[in-house]
Design a protein around this motif. Structure first.
Motif, PDB file in Angstrom:
ATOM      1  N   TYR A 160      43.132  20.072 -27.161  1.00 44.32           N
ATOM      2  CA  TYR A 160      41.994  20.182 -28.067  1.00 44.32           C
ATOM      3  C   TYR A 160      41.603  21.653 -28.166  1.00 44.32           C
ATOM      4  O   TYR A 160      41.459  22.326 -27.140  1.00 44.32           O
ATOM      5  CB  TYR A 160      40.827  19.338 -27.554  1.00 44.32           C
TER       6      TYR A 160
ATOM      7  N   ARG B  74      39.029  23.626 -28.564  1.00 45.88           N
ATOM      8  CA  ARG B  74      37.911  24.291 -27.888  1.00 45.88           C
ATOM      9  C   ARG B  74      37.676  23.785 -26.462  1.00 45.88           C
ATOM     10  O   ARG B  74      36.746  24.236 -25.793  1.00 45.88           O
ATOM     11  CB  ARG B  74      36.628  24.116 -28.715  1.00 45.88           C
ATOM     12  N   SER B  75      38.481  22.849 -25.997  1.00 40.98           N
ATOM     13  CA  SER B  75      38.244  22.276 -24.673  1.00 40.98           C
ATOM     14  C   SER B  75      38.623  23.254 -23.565  1.00 40.98           C
ATOM     15  O   SER B  75      39.693  23.867 -23.597  1.00 40.98           O
ATOM     16  CB  SER B  75      39.043  20.989 -24.496  1.00 40.98           C
ATOM     17  N   SER B  76      37.742  23.357 -22.573  1.00 39.97           N
ATOM     18  CA  SER B  76      38.062  24.166 -21.397  1.00 39.97           C
ATOM     19  C   SER B  76      39.005  23.370 -20.503  1.00 39.97           C
ATOM     20  O   SER B  76      39.174  22.155 -20.655  1.00 39.97           O
ATOM     21  CB  SER B  76      36.795  24.507 -20.632  1.00 39.97           C
TER      22      SER B  76
ATOM     23  N   GLU C 296      37.115  20.558 -18.722  1.00 38.53           N
ATOM     24  CA  GLU C 296      36.740  19.461 -19.626  1.00 38.53           C
ATOM     25  C   GLU C 296      37.955  18.597 -19.973  1.00 38.53           C
ATOM     26  O   GLU C 296      37.872  17.362 -19.976  1.00 38.53           O
ATOM     27  CB  GLU C 296      36.139  20.029 -20.914  1.00 38.53           C
ATOM     28  N   LEU C 297      39.064  19.251 -20.258  1.00 39.37           N
ATOM     29  CA  LEU C 297      40.248  18.508 -20.675  1.00 39.37           C
ATOM     30  C   LEU C 297      40.828  17.697 -19.518  1.00 39.37           C
ATOM     31  O   LEU C 297      41.204  16.529 -19.695  1.00 39.37           O
ATOM     32  CB  LEU C 297      41.304  19.477 -21.226  1.00 39.37           C
TER      33      LEU C 297
ATOM     34  N   HIS D  32      38.652  14.679 -18.946  1.00 39.96           N
ATOM     35  CA  HIS D  32      38.916  13.658 -19.963  1.00 39.96           C
ATOM     36  C   HIS D  32      40.204  12.896 -19.658  1.00 39.96           C
ATOM     37  O   HIS D  32      40.259  11.660 -19.736  1.00 39.96           O
ATOM     38  CB  HIS D  32      39.006  14.332 -21.339  1.00 39.96           C
TER      39      HIS D  32
ATOM     40  N   ALA E 148      39.043  28.092 -22.576  1.00 36.04           N
ATOM     41  CA  ALA E 148      39.751  27.138 -23.435  1.00 36.04           C
ATOM     42  C   ALA E 148      41.245  27.167 -23.100  1.00 36.04           C
ATOM     43  O   ALA E 148      41.841  28.245 -22.990  1.00 36.04           O
ATOM     44  CB  ALA E 148      39.536  27.475 -24.896  1.00 36.04           C
TER      45      ALA E 148
END
Length: 291
Positions: A88, A90-92, A95-96, A99, A132
């Protein structure tokens, strides 16, 4: 002991390409190198093992699991790093990974945070966790790819062409990481880069045009050509002539002149020098059906 057993696996695509031809391999825990040129069938085999495509015939067993029929169960114990994987924008990193861990069934937030932090530290990306992933260098992205592979303590890890495009420093860091995780699972390293297999694996297979040409130990592969490879530096304009007269298995420029390796039982012309056997020579000798 856990093993992956592949028997008589076949795959033909709608365009007529026979990507897998009666592929049979037995792979034990540890790092296994799958070596072959582009178009050899390596990615087709990896995608089949990763449950992303069906085979036409044959069987694959991972321990008690039928890989071709119990796909959901296989995915629970599988880590897969494809040649290209999307992120994704903009995902750091944190965060990724969070997820992906949630998708893999790690539902408790605290457990997920602990896992994500552990994985980012393991692949030496913890200090970059808020950046990111899209901004990462090639080597950092591959290390992130390994982190997502390791969610759920997989029994089978498949890594497809992982070092293509990496600079020497990034490649060495990646080698060290693969070597570490290869002690804990079956790890299949699919590559066309001979050095990757030589550096990391004790067991290997060579594929070309959908077929397995060799399977066994790396050292045993070298024994096949020991004392049968001769080398000589020649003039550039003589390369085609030598190809027609001798079994040239490889050539590369050294100080502006081709250095050729020739497969022969003895010095083919009296002015060659016996070369030290290397895995690249085995690779080309097998592909050219010389051994």
């Amino acid at each position: 002991m856990l093993q992956l057993s592949i028997r008589s696996l076949n795959k033909q695509y709608a365009n007529g390409v026979h990507a897998l031809k009666d592929v049979t391999l037995t792979i034990q825990k540890g790092m296994f190198g799958l070596l072959g040129p582009n178009g050899a069938g390596k990615s087709s085999l990896m995608r089949t093992l990763a449950t992303l495509q069906d085979a036409d015939s044959g069987s694959v067993q991972l321990g008690e699991l039928d890989v071709l029929r119990e796909k959901e169960k296989v995915r629970q114990v599988l880590g897969y790093l494809p040649q290209e994987f999307g992120v994704y924008p903009r995902s750091s990193a944190v965060e990724l990974l969070d997820h992906l861990a949630l998708l893999k069934g790690v539902t408790q937030r605290a457990e997920r945070k602990e896992l994500v932090d552990y994985l980012l530290q393991k692949v030496n990306l913890f200090e970059h966790r808020k950046k990111a992933v899209k901004s990462f260098s090639g080597g950092m992205r591959q290390r992130f790819g390994i982190a997502q592979c390791l969610i759920g303590n997989p029994k089978l890890i498949i890594v497809d062409e992982p070092t293509a495009g990496l600079d020497p420093g990034e490649r060495n860091r990646f080698y060290n990481l693969l070597s570490e995780i290869g002690e804990e699972a079956i790890l299949i390293l699919s590559t066309h880069i001979v050095q990757d297999v030589r550096e990391l694996c004790t067991q290997m297979a060579i594929m070309n045009r959908g077929e397995v040409l060799y399977t066994g130990g790396v050292d045993e592969a070298l024994d096949l050509i020991e004392g049968k490879v001769y080398e000589k530096r020649i003039e550039k304009g003589m390369l085609q002539d030598y190809r027609e007269r001798y079994a040239v298995i490889s050539d590369k420029l050294v100080s502006g002149k081709p250095l050729i390796h020739v497969f022969a039982e003895e010095d083919p012309a009296g002015d060659f020098k016996l070369a030290e056997a290397n895995l690249e020579d085995v690779f080309f000798a097998k592909i050219n059906a010389l051994v």
